[in-house]
Design an enzyme around this catalytic site. Sequence first.
Site, PDB file in Angstrom:
ATOM      1  CB  ALA A   1     -28.340 -32.647  26.209  1.00 52.38           C
TER       2      ALA A   1
ATOM      3  CG  ASN B   1     -33.468 -31.185  30.702  1.00 57.52           C
ATOM      4  OD1 ASN B   1     -33.587 -30.558  31.753  1.00 57.52           O
ATOM      5  ND2 ASN B   1     -33.041 -30.611  29.580  1.00 57.52           N
TER       6      ASN B   1
ATOM      7  CE1 TYR C   1     -42.392 -25.606  32.200  1.00 56.08           C
ATOM      8  CE2 TYR C   1     -42.960 -24.987  34.443  1.00 56.08           C
ATOM      9  CZ  TYR C   1     -42.035 -25.445  33.527  1.00 56.08           C
ATOM     10  OH  TYR C   1     -40.754 -25.757  33.937  1.00 56.08           O
TER      11      TYR C   1
ATOM     12  CE  LYS D   1     -41.765 -29.049  33.153  1.00 56.37           C
ATOM     13  NZ  LYS D   1     -40.744 -29.930  32.544  1.00 56.37           N
TER      14      LYS D   1
HETATM   15  P1  NAD Z   1     -33.875 -24.157  28.653  1.00 56.60           P
HETATM   16  O1  NAD Z   1     -34.909 -23.484  27.830  1.00 56.60           O
HETATM   17  O2  NAD Z   1     -32.646 -23.399  29.015  1.00 56.60           O
HETATM   18  O3  NAD Z   1     -33.434 -25.538  27.967  1.00 56.60           O
HETATM   19  C1  NAD Z   1     -34.388 -26.438  27.442  1.00 56.60           C
HETATM   20  C2  NAD Z   1     -33.723 -27.275  26.364  1.00 56.60           C
HETATM   21  O4  NAD Z   1     -34.728 -28.155  25.822  1.00 56.60           O
HETATM   22  C3  NAD Z   1     -33.208 -26.416  25.190  1.00 56.60           C
HETATM   23  O5  NAD Z   1     -31.916 -26.842  24.813  1.00 56.60           O
HETATM   24  C4  NAD Z   1     -34.234 -26.674  24.077  1.00 56.60           C
HETATM   25  O6  NAD Z   1     -33.684 -26.575  22.769  1.00 56.60           O
HETATM   26  C5  NAD Z   1     -34.666 -28.103  24.410  1.00 56.60           C
HETATM   27  N1  NAD Z   1     -35.975 -28.427  23.838  1.00 56.60           N
HETATM   28  C6  NAD Z   1     -37.124 -27.710  23.905  1.00 56.60           C
HETATM   29  N2  NAD Z   1     -38.090 -28.321  23.204  1.00 56.60           N
HETATM   30  C7  NAD Z   1     -37.554 -29.454  22.691  1.00 56.60           C
HETATM   31  C8  NAD Z   1     -38.056 -30.504  21.871  1.00 56.60           C
HETATM   32  N3  NAD Z   1     -39.325 -30.516  21.406  1.00 56.60           N
HETATM   33  N4  NAD Z   1     -37.230 -31.527  21.552  1.00 56.60           N
HETATM   34  C9  NAD Z   1     -35.947 -31.543  21.991  1.00 56.60           C
HETATM   35  N5  NAD Z   1     -35.408 -30.560  22.739  1.00 56.60           N
HETATM   36  C10 NAD Z   1     -36.208 -29.528  23.093  1.00 56.60           C
HETATM   37  O7  NAD Z   1     -34.649 -24.653  29.966  1.00 56.60           O
HETATM   38  P2  NAD Z   1     -34.075 -25.129  31.398  1.00 56.60           P
HETATM   39  O8  NAD Z   1     -34.333 -24.027  32.357  1.00 56.60           O
HETATM   40  O9  NAD Z   1     -32.726 -25.702  31.279  1.00 56.60           O
HETATM   41  O10 NAD Z   1     -35.149 -26.274  31.717  1.00 56.60           O
HETATM   42  C11 NAD Z   1     -34.862 -27.655  31.575  1.00 56.60           C
HETATM   43  C12 NAD Z   1     -36.024 -28.447  32.194  1.00 56.60           C
HETATM   44  O11 NAD Z   1     -36.163 -28.072  33.574  1.00 56.60           O
HETATM   45  C13 NAD Z   1     -37.367 -28.173  31.536  1.00 56.60           C
HETATM   46  O12 NAD Z   1     -38.111 -29.349  31.485  1.00 56.60           O
HETATM   47  C14 NAD Z   1     -37.998 -27.172  32.464  1.00 56.60           C
HETATM   48  O13 NAD Z   1     -39.403 -27.180  32.369  1.00 56.60           O
HETATM   49  C15 NAD Z   1     -37.503 -27.663  33.807  1.00 56.60           C
HETATM   50  N6  NAD Z   1     -37.523 -26.658  34.867  1.00 56.60           N
HETATM   51  C16 NAD Z   1     -36.781 -25.520  34.804  1.00 56.60           C
HETATM   52  C17 NAD Z   1     -36.849 -24.601  35.837  1.00 56.60           C
HETATM   53  C18 NAD Z   1     -36.051 -23.334  35.844  1.00 56.60           C
HETATM   54  O14 NAD Z   1     -36.228 -22.537  36.781  1.00 56.60           O
HETATM   55  N7  NAD Z   1     -35.180 -23.094  34.887  1.00 56.60           N
HETATM   56  C19 NAD Z   1     -37.673 -24.849  36.946  1.00 56.60           C
HETATM   57  C20 NAD Z   1     -38.418 -26.016  36.978  1.00 56.60           C
HETATM   58  C21 NAD Z   1     -38.342 -26.924  35.943  1.00 56.60           C
END
Ligand code: NAD
Length: 248
Positions: free
Chosen positions: A15, A91, A156, A160
């Site tokens: 978060a 997330n 990845y 997923k």
């Molecule tokens: P981001 O990198 O901006 O944020 C991810 C957050 O997760 C960060 O705050 C990070 O510190 C935290 N995190 C990572 N590893 C962790 C761990 N082991 N324990 C606790 N916290 C941890 O990424 P985002 O773009 O906000 O992505 C959020 C989710 O959405 C992810 O699961 C990502 O795979 C998914 N997603 C993102 C996109 C995109 O286009 N941005 C597309 C599809 C799916």
Amino acid sequence: MELNFDDKVVVITGAGRGIGRTIAERFAEFGAILILSDYNQESLTDVSSYFTEKQYSFKAIPCDVTNKDQVNQLLEQTIEYFGKIDVLINNAGITRDTLLIRMKDDQWDAVLNTNLKGVFLTTRAAAKHFMKQRFGKIINISSVVGITGNAGQVNYSASKAGVIGFSKSVAQELASRNVTVNVIAPGFIETEMTQVLSESVKENFINKIPLKRAGTPKDVANTAIFLASPLADYITGQVVKVDGGMVM
Ligand code: NAD
């Protein structure tokens, strides 16, 4: 019907920034009590300051989703503070992109441990509380590449896709206890995770999106709000793509 999450306890992993942070903010706007968790202490402090300023109800609990003890503690502390958990949003996620033949074991392990095992650990820890309460909503954040695959993301996309299979199985196990489990599969969303992509890669993505724009974290957050609300009480085991029509 007016949506509100007054007195609902929502736990969100990852978060600290990006989609997770926006989901947390959106639930807070609708009156929820948030458990903000992340393994990055700096971003957790940052989001906590914002929540304090806004006078939202929350607790920040540092937690690395790959660490079983920390995950168990996250759930124990949630129950200790608020006596229940209504919504769990898995997330937290990472990428370590490279082509299969160049992929190192540690790149594979890091992504699978965070994106898939992390979801298993938190869901398992939360499930006993959900089952006892006979209520709960679990929302797991996957990705459209878990459905389509993507060159350069074998780790990845496998993680997923795993989240989707995992969620459908848990949905079947917990349905009799009035617990729903759904998946959001975002497409190309503008966050720090995708900021690292080159302009040409971004442009290439956007050209493939019928709605001709990248998604925003709020697009994903609004879907989470819907799935966690009573409007979605009859929906479980489903994958909702939030991708501007990229994958149909
Ligand atoms: P981001 O990198 O901006 O944020 C991810 C957050 O997760 C960060 O705050 C990070 O510190 C935290 N995190 C990572 N590893 C962790 C761990 N082991 N324990 C606790 N916290 C941890 O990424 P985002 O773009 O906000 O992505 C959020 C989710 O959405 C992810 O699961 C990502 O795979 C998914 N997603 C993102 C996109 C995109 O286009 N941005 C597309 C599809 C799916």
